[in-house]
Scaffold this motif. Structure first.
Motif, PDB file in Angstrom:
ATOM      1  N   ARG A 229       0.834  -1.205   0.000  1.00 57.36           N
ATOM      2  CA  ARG A 229       0.000   0.000   0.000  1.00 57.36           C
ATOM      3  C   ARG A 229       0.867   1.254   0.000  1.00 57.36           C
ATOM      4  O   ARG A 229       0.575   2.220  -0.726  1.00 57.36           O
ATOM      5  CB  ARG A 229      -0.923  -0.002   1.217  1.00 57.36           C
ATOM      6  CG  ARG A 229      -1.807   1.252   1.300  1.00 57.36           C
ATOM      7  CD  ARG A 229      -2.812   1.183   2.434  1.00 57.36           C
ATOM      8  NE  ARG A 229      -2.173   1.063   3.733  1.00 57.36           N
ATOM      9  CZ  ARG A 229      -1.617   2.086   4.387  1.00 57.36           C
ATOM     10  NH1 ARG A 229      -1.588   3.296   3.847  1.00 57.36           N
ATOM     11  NH2 ARG A 229      -1.085   1.897   5.576  1.00 57.36           N
ATOM     12  N   ALA A 232       2.301   1.807  -3.383  1.00 53.25           N
ATOM     13  CA  ALA A 232       1.267   2.272  -4.311  1.00 53.25           C
ATOM     14  C   ALA A 232       0.945   3.746  -4.107  1.00 53.25           C
ATOM     15  O   ALA A 232       0.578   4.456  -5.062  1.00 53.25           O
ATOM     16  CB  ALA A 232      -0.002   1.433  -4.138  1.00 53.25           C
ATOM     17  N   GLU A 233       1.084   4.229  -2.880  1.00 58.96           N
ATOM     18  CA  GLU A 233       0.813   5.641  -2.611  1.00 58.96           C
ATOM     19  C   GLU A 233       1.843   6.557  -3.271  1.00 58.96           C
ATOM     20  O   GLU A 233       1.559   7.711  -3.568  1.00 58.96           O
ATOM     21  CB  GLU A 233       0.804   5.890  -1.098  1.00 58.96           C
ATOM     22  CG  GLU A 233      -0.410   5.303  -0.386  1.00 58.96           C
ATOM     23  CD  GLU A 233      -0.328   5.481   1.128  1.00 58.96           C
ATOM     24  OE1 GLU A 233       0.694   6.023   1.607  1.00 58.96           O
ATOM     25  OE2 GLU A 233      -1.279   5.073   1.820  1.00 58.96           O
ATOM     26  N   VAL A 234       3.043   6.038  -3.484  1.00 59.78           N
ATOM     27  CA  VAL A 234       4.110   6.841  -4.087  1.00 59.78           C
ATOM     28  C   VAL A 234       4.209   6.592  -5.597  1.00 59.78           C
ATOM     29  O   VAL A 234       4.416   7.519  -6.383  1.00 59.78           O
ATOM     30  CB  VAL A 234       5.472   6.524  -3.428  1.00 59.78           C
ATOM     31  CG1 VAL A 234       6.563   7.435  -3.980  1.00 59.78           C
ATOM     32  CG2 VAL A 234       5.380   6.671  -1.916  1.00 59.78           C
ATOM     33  N   ALA A 235       4.028   5.339  -5.992  1.00 60.60           N
ATOM     34  CA  ALA A 235       4.263   4.948  -7.387  1.00 60.60           C
ATOM     35  C   ALA A 235       2.954   4.869  -8.152  1.00 60.60           C
ATOM     36  O   ALA A 235       2.282   3.838  -8.182  1.00 60.60           O
ATOM     37  CB  ALA A 235       4.974   3.599  -7.422  1.00 60.60           C
ATOM     38  N   THR A 236       2.582   5.968  -8.791  1.00 57.84           N
ATOM     39  CA  THR A 236       1.385   5.959  -9.619  1.00 57.84           C
ATOM     40  C   THR A 236       1.690   5.259 -10.945  1.00 57.84           C
ATOM     41  O   THR A 236       2.817   5.310 -11.447  1.00 57.84           O
ATOM     42  CB  THR A 236       0.913   7.397  -9.907  1.00 57.84           C
ATOM     43  OG1 THR A 236       2.006   8.129 -10.478  1.00 57.84           O
ATOM     44  CG2 THR A 236       0.480   8.083  -8.630  1.00 57.84           C
ATOM     45  N   PRO A 237       0.689   4.571 -11.528  1.00 62.16           N
ATOM     46  CA  PRO A 237       0.922   3.845 -12.786  1.00 62.16           C
ATOM     47  C   PRO A 237       1.464   4.757 -13.885  1.00 62.16           C
ATOM     48  O   PRO A 237       0.926   5.839 -14.140  1.00 62.16           O
ATOM     49  CB  PRO A 237      -0.478   3.332 -13.134  1.00 62.16           C
ATOM     50  CG  PRO A 237      -1.183   3.231 -11.819  1.00 62.16           C
ATOM     51  CD  PRO A 237      -0.669   4.389 -11.004  1.00 62.16           C
ATOM     52  N   GLY A 239       4.106   6.433 -13.799  1.00 53.99           N
ATOM     53  CA  GLY A 239       4.756   7.625 -13.281  1.00 53.99           C
ATOM     54  C   GLY A 239       6.260   7.469 -13.102  1.00 53.99           C
ATOM     55  O   GLY A 239       6.874   6.453 -13.463  1.00 53.99           O
ATOM     56  N   THR A 241       8.107   7.323 -10.210  1.00 51.44           N
ATOM     57  CA  THR A 241       8.547   6.335  -9.226  1.00 51.44           C
ATOM     58  C   THR A 241       8.457   4.928  -9.782  1.00 51.44           C
ATOM     59  O   THR A 241       9.341   4.093  -9.539  1.00 51.44           O
ATOM     60  CB  THR A 241       7.707   6.445  -7.934  1.00 51.44           C
ATOM     61  OG1 THR A 241       7.780   7.785  -7.448  1.00 51.44           O
ATOM     62  CG2 THR A 241       8.201   5.479  -6.864  1.00 51.44           C
ATOM     63  N   GLU A 242       7.387   4.652 -10.516  1.00 52.75           N
ATOM     64  CA  GLU A 242       7.240   3.324 -11.101  1.00 52.75           C
ATOM     65  C   GLU A 242       8.410   3.015 -12.037  1.00 52.75           C
ATOM     66  O   GLU A 242       8.944   1.893 -12.036  1.00 52.75           O
ATOM     67  CB  GLU A 242       5.922   3.204 -11.859  1.00 52.75           C
ATOM     68  CG  GLU A 242       5.671   1.803 -12.402  1.00 52.75           C
ATOM     69  CD  GLU A 242       4.377   1.709 -13.182  1.00 52.75           C
ATOM     70  OE1 GLU A 242       3.450   1.038 -12.695  1.00 52.75           O
ATOM     71  OE2 GLU A 242       4.298   2.298 -14.277  1.00 52.75           O
TER      72      GLU A 242
END
Length: 283
Positions: A229, A232-237, A239, A241-242
């Motif tokens: 979780r 997921a809060e940092v790594a948007t699809p 984006g 971070t991903e």
């Protein structure tokens, strides 16, 4: 905070870095006073350092230190352990808890070398005990009393969180929690080095990397926190971070971490095997 008062006095046989971290954690918790702690050292100058910094009792006589102690922590290297146990055994009293902090000496060797009347345990604390944030795996021997179990748990609850595990799991803990802080610190160094490689000032890069770790750790410490979780809060699809995470995995992050843990566990087993062989008396 400890659910029960820390038993006193506590004898720490060995005044190295880990013993000092435990002293700091116990005093920081407010559950122990300097007068509750006895520390033994080989070098007088090291004893003076500990006495002046923390006000603890410092001794050079290990047998004297264990007399009347509620909990005895064996905080010496494996090479010194056998000699130490032979020295303190006559001075130990029924009902005392003796806790080894060595990753290399198994319960079978400890129990064989110490009196039947004492409770023998192993613990694997790490340096975060210094700030009350340690996770300390504990494993009991075959003759541990409930009182000794509670006393040991209370001591390490004052420096963070005790975790009861099997002896085999304790070996795994050595490769994860025992060595893990160094891996985390090295990752922070790598973050700072990456920032510097892109032109950031060294002091600013170090502050940014440290702050990132501390902030992330506080999020992880929240109730019901989970790594998926939080990621997921940092790594948007799609984006930024991903993209960075994909690069880490492509370069083998999970594999490298797994190998580091495996090597540490294997090294621990090898050292424990060598220690066990050394305890065998030739016929």
């Amino acid at each position: 905070m400890a659910s029960h008062p820390v038993p006193a006095p506590v004898a720490l046989l060995g005044g190295g870095k880990l013993a000092e971290a435990i002293i700091q954690g116990l005093l920081r918790s407010g559950h122990a006073r300097p007068s509750d702690l006895r520390v033994t050292v080989r070098r007088p100058e090291r004893g003076e350092e500990l006495r002046s910094r923390y006000g603890v009792h410092v001794l050079t006589d290990n047998a004297q230190a264990v007399r009347g102690a509620a909990v005895v922590l064996l905080a010496v290297r494996q090479a010194q352990m056998r000699e130490l146990m032979a020295l303190i055994s006559p001075a130990l009293e029924a009902g005392q808890a003796v806790v080894s902090l060595s990753a290399d000496v198994r319960l079978a060797q400890l129990e064989a070398a110490l009196p039947l009347s004492v409770s023998v345990l192993r613990a694997m604390p790490h340096t975060p005990v210094r700030v009350g944030a340690g996770v300390t795996p504990l494993t009991p021997g075959t003759r541990v009393t409930e009182a000794a179990r509670r006393a040991t748990e209370s001591l390490f609850a004052a420096t963070g969180r005790p975790l009861w595990v099997s002896e085999e799991a304790l070996t795994v803990c050595t490769g994860v929690s025992g060595t893990g802080p160094a891996y985390v610190f090295r990752f922070v160094e790598a973050l700072a080095q990456a920032a510097m490689a892109h032109g950031m000032d060294a002091a600013e890069a170090a502050e940014l990397a440290r702050g990132t770790l501390i902030g992330a750790a506080k999020l992880l410490a929240e109730p019901d926190a989970s790594t998926p979780r939080l990621i997921a809060e940092v790594a948007t699809p799609g984006g930024i971070t991903e993209a960075g995470l994909k690069t880490l995995e492509a370069q083998g992050l999970s594999r490298v971490v797994g190998e580091a843990v495996s090597v540490a566990i294997q090294r621990t087993r090898e050292r424990a095997d060598a220690s066990a062989a050394a305890y065998v008396t030739p016929k």
